[in-house]
Design a protein around this motif. Sequence first.
Motif, PDB file in Angstrom:
ATOM      1  N   LYS A 522       0.814  -1.217   0.000  1.00  0.00           N
ATOM      2  CA  LYS A 522       0.000   0.000   0.000  1.00  0.00           C
ATOM      3  C   LYS A 522       0.847   1.267   0.000  1.00  0.00           C
ATOM      4  O   LYS A 522       0.361   2.342  -0.319  1.00  0.00           O
ATOM      5  N   GLU A 523       2.119   1.126   0.378  1.00  0.00           N
ATOM      6  CA  GLU A 523       2.964   2.321   0.483  1.00  0.00           C
ATOM      7  C   GLU A 523       4.427   1.893   0.498  1.00  0.00           C
ATOM      8  O   GLU A 523       4.763   0.784   0.932  1.00  0.00           O
ATOM      9  N   VAL A 524       5.299   2.771   0.003  1.00  0.00           N
ATOM     10  CA  VAL A 524       6.746   2.591   0.142  1.00  0.00           C
ATOM     11  C   VAL A 524       7.280   3.825   0.862  1.00  0.00           C
ATOM     12  O   VAL A 524       7.013   4.959   0.447  1.00  0.00           O
ATOM     13  N   ARG A 525       8.008   3.607   1.953  1.00  0.00           N
ATOM     14  CA  ARG A 525       8.495   4.746   2.724  1.00  0.00           C
ATOM     15  C   ARG A 525       9.866   4.427   3.311  1.00  0.00           C
ATOM     16  O   ARG A 525      10.303   3.259   3.335  1.00  0.00           O
ATOM     17  N   ALA A 535      15.530  -3.561   3.119  1.00  0.00           N
ATOM     18  CA  ALA A 535      14.077  -3.363   3.142  1.00  0.00           C
ATOM     19  C   ALA A 535      13.416  -4.314   4.128  1.00  0.00           C
ATOM     20  O   ALA A 535      13.982  -5.341   4.517  1.00  0.00           O
ATOM     21  N   CYS A 536      12.211  -3.966   4.536  1.00  0.00           N
ATOM     22  CA  CYS A 536      11.380  -4.847   5.358  1.00  0.00           C
ATOM     23  C   CYS A 536       9.917  -4.486   5.135  1.00  0.00           C
ATOM     24  O   CYS A 536       9.603  -3.425   4.578  1.00  0.00           O
ATOM     25  N   LEU A 537       9.048  -5.386   5.557  1.00  0.00           N
ATOM     26  CA  LEU A 537       7.606  -5.160   5.442  1.00  0.00           C
ATOM     27  C   LEU A 537       7.030  -4.873   6.817  1.00  0.00           C
ATOM     28  O   LEU A 537       7.352  -5.560   7.797  1.00  0.00           O
ATOM     29  N   VAL A 538       6.179  -3.867   6.913  1.00  0.00           N
ATOM     30  CA  VAL A 538       5.509  -3.546   8.175  1.00  0.00           C
ATOM     31  C   VAL A 538       4.020  -3.404   7.918  1.00  0.00           C
ATOM     32  O   VAL A 538       3.562  -3.343   6.777  1.00  0.00           O
ATOM     33  N   LEU A 539       3.268  -3.368   9.011  1.00  0.00           N
ATOM     34  CA  LEU A 539       1.819  -3.244   8.926  1.00  0.00           C
ATOM     35  C   LEU A 539       1.367  -1.931   9.543  1.00  0.00           C
ATOM     36  O   LEU A 539       2.043  -1.386  10.426  1.00  0.00           O
ATOM     37  N   ASP A 540       0.222  -1.451   9.115  1.00  0.00           N
ATOM     38  CA  ASP A 540      -0.396  -0.321   9.793  1.00  0.00           C
ATOM     39  C   ASP A 540      -0.880  -0.781  11.164  1.00  0.00           C
ATOM     40  O   ASP A 540      -1.100  -1.985  11.408  1.00  0.00           O
ATOM     41  N   ILE A 565       3.248  -2.437   4.171  1.00  0.00           N
ATOM     42  CA  ILE A 565       4.022  -1.267   3.781  1.00  0.00           C
ATOM     43  C   ILE A 565       5.464  -1.726   3.566  1.00  0.00           C
ATOM     44  O   ILE A 565       6.020  -2.446   4.396  1.00  0.00           O
ATOM     45  N   LEU A 566       6.048  -1.327   2.469  1.00  0.00           N
ATOM     46  CA  LEU A 566       7.456  -1.640   2.201  1.00  0.00           C
ATOM     47  C   LEU A 566       8.308  -0.482   2.700  1.00  0.00           C
ATOM     48  O   LEU A 566       8.193   0.644   2.219  1.00  0.00           O
ATOM     49  N   LEU A 598      13.285  -6.356  -3.892  1.00  0.00           N
ATOM     50  CA  LEU A 598      13.273  -5.884  -2.503  1.00  0.00           C
ATOM     51  C   LEU A 598      12.054  -6.423  -1.753  1.00  0.00           C
ATOM     52  O   LEU A 598      12.152  -6.824  -0.585  1.00  0.00           O
ATOM     53  N   TYR A 599      10.930  -6.420  -2.430  1.00  0.00           N
ATOM     54  CA  TYR A 599       9.702  -6.941  -1.821  1.00  0.00           C
ATOM     55  C   TYR A 599       9.856  -8.434  -1.514  1.00  0.00           C
ATOM     56  O   TYR A 599       9.522  -8.901  -0.419  1.00  0.00           O
ATOM     57  N   GLY A 600      10.359  -9.207  -2.480  1.00  0.00           N
ATOM     58  CA  GLY A 600      10.562 -10.634  -2.255  1.00  0.00           C
ATOM     59  C   GLY A 600      11.565 -10.906  -1.165  1.00  0.00           C
ATOM     60  O   GLY A 600      11.377 -11.804  -0.333  1.00  0.00           O
ATOM     61  N   GLN A 601      12.633 -10.129  -1.121  1.00  0.00           N
ATOM     62  CA  GLN A 601      13.643 -10.284  -0.082  1.00  0.00           C
ATOM     63  C   GLN A 601      13.038 -10.015   1.302  1.00  0.00           C
ATOM     64  O   GLN A 601      13.334 -10.719   2.273  1.00  0.00           O
ATOM     65  N   ALA A 602      12.184  -9.014   1.396  1.00  0.00           N
ATOM     66  CA  ALA A 602      11.537  -8.689   2.675  1.00  0.00           C
ATOM     67  C   ALA A 602      10.606  -9.819   3.117  1.00  0.00           C
ATOM     68  O   ALA A 602      10.518 -10.137   4.309  1.00  0.00           O
ATOM     69  N   LEU A 603       9.905 -10.436   2.158  1.00  0.00           N
ATOM     70  CA  LEU A 603       9.044 -11.581   2.482  1.00  0.00           C
ATOM     71  C   LEU A 603       9.871 -12.735   3.036  1.00  0.00           C
ATOM     72  O   LEU A 603       9.523 -13.348   4.058  1.00  0.00           O
TER      73      LEU A 603
END
Length: 628
Positions: A522-525, A535-540, A565-566, A598-603
Amino acid sequence: MSAERFEFQAEVKQLLELMIHSLYSNRDVFLRELISNSSDALDRVRFAGLTNSDLLPDEPLRIDLHMDPESRLLSVSDNGIGMSREELVENIGTIARSGTGEFLKALEESSKQELSAELIGQFGVGFYAAFMVADQVSVVSRKAGQDVATRWTSSGSGSFEVEEADRSAAGTSVELQLKSVEGDGADYTSEGLLRDIVKRYSDFVAYPIHLEIEGAERSSSDPLNSMKAIWARSSDEVTEEEYGEFYKHIAHDWNEPLLHITSRIEGNFEARALLYLPSVAPFDLYHREMAHRGIQLYVKRIFIMDECRELMPEYLRFVKGVVDAEDLSLNVSREMLQRDVQIDTIRNHLVKKVIESLAALMEDDSEKYREFWAQFGPVMKEGLLDPTEKRDRLLKLLLCESTLEESGPTSLAEAVERMPDDQEVIYYLTGPSKEQLASSPHLEACKARGIEVLLFTDHVDEVWLEQEPPEYAGKKFQSVLKGSIDLGGQEEQPKQDDPDSDEEGFKELLGCLRAGVQDQVKEVRLSSRLTSSPACLVLDEGDLSPQILELLRRAGQDVPETKPILEVNPSHPLLAKLRDVCEADRSDPRIAEYAMLLYGQALLAEGRPLTDPASFGHGLSELMLRAL
């Protein structure tokens, strides 16, 4: 009517083979198990007689041992509830409800690969222990209220026979054709040995146990056991050995209990309780549909039911014991128990006693408490899901892994004591294992600052931590996986005087990366929690974790799709180079390609499956080719 032959279930065959050829030294326990089964049968007919007096025998309830030294025959008989033909076949022949399969599995996993009393008792296969001392076992049983008796016979060789039999009254007799005595083996035709076994293991059984010897000039009319209700005796009159044997009798668990708790309720009504905490979790702890040997309910020492679930909450279902109430009705039903004020009062009292005993154990013997928590911690935490439960007292008992404590799990009190004065929240992270969580990129900033993060790895943790934000010692729990984190009031922000860390300097790159993974996030920040990972993935804050969503899906519930969120690390060299590529050409296809990588690596860093493994693998291969 001729005998009908049946084959044992495969698992029972394997179990009998182990019993027959076992080198287990303490074979005396076979008699304890048979007497315990008889005691259960007498309890049940006594309870059934409360509503149907026709089921009660004409003679007093009792257990009889009959021994014929010349023929080497030993029988254990009772005038209890008995079994029908179908029950005989089902219970000890084909289905083996006792947990035979789980027993064999545990034996396979055992390092010693040998029978032990603990294993036999833990899985409730005590009846089969008779084959350790007998060449043939015969069971004759007649169910209360029926006229027909049935004989079940087996040598343990793989089959058994069932036929009609004669029995003058309801009850069960188990006859053993004893093996010959070899070497220094025990001779179970010895009167002294039988008396000693009964006194040692079954002295507290509530029914008289009589011994009759074939050919003896006279048989003693006095029972072999004292029949004293152990819970009604003063604690200084009962030895630790007696408490231990009574636990094994009611729980059918041959492990020593962790501890016992005695209590007496006085006031408007009276009740006594003797509770035990097991040292080893039973195999069926998480099988809610199975009947557990929990809290037995007595009224004025009359057995009412084997498991009174109303006396203990689900999260304490492992507690064993006896409650003897003086003022309840003998005809109490399940429906009445659910509405009875006395039961509610007793329950609250018992729960308080158990919690207090665990708190004392935690303080006095931390190592022993850790062993308890390793066995029963996940079940205890189920209590945190109950909105009516006092959460504070359970949180005080909680143990969990930590990023700062390497010697073992820590308590919340210890974690709070180690906190910096300005830290207002308890940071935590949930996942499948300590090892996986310890390498999570979400912990990097906390580790760099020496801030402790608690690691929760049980399935139930996902639920109680998500259900309602808990609070301990005035500090709320904060997941390092969600929202933006404020590390002790010093949230790591990009330095405004450094163009390489300025958020404005990454604005165009963030937009390009967002375009490359817009279907996935939903967002990249920019991230304040990363120090070495790109990179990492976080949640709201309000989003459910992937684990909770998966649990809901498995339960058949429709759940809305939520996107993470990435977060990218502005100090990582990769991001600096990507920014240069973006400044040179916003439409460069490598930006979208790297965004997906980056997204796959974070997963993968979170241990989660890739949404498109083939595409990720292809992109990685292309990247390696270009690098060569």
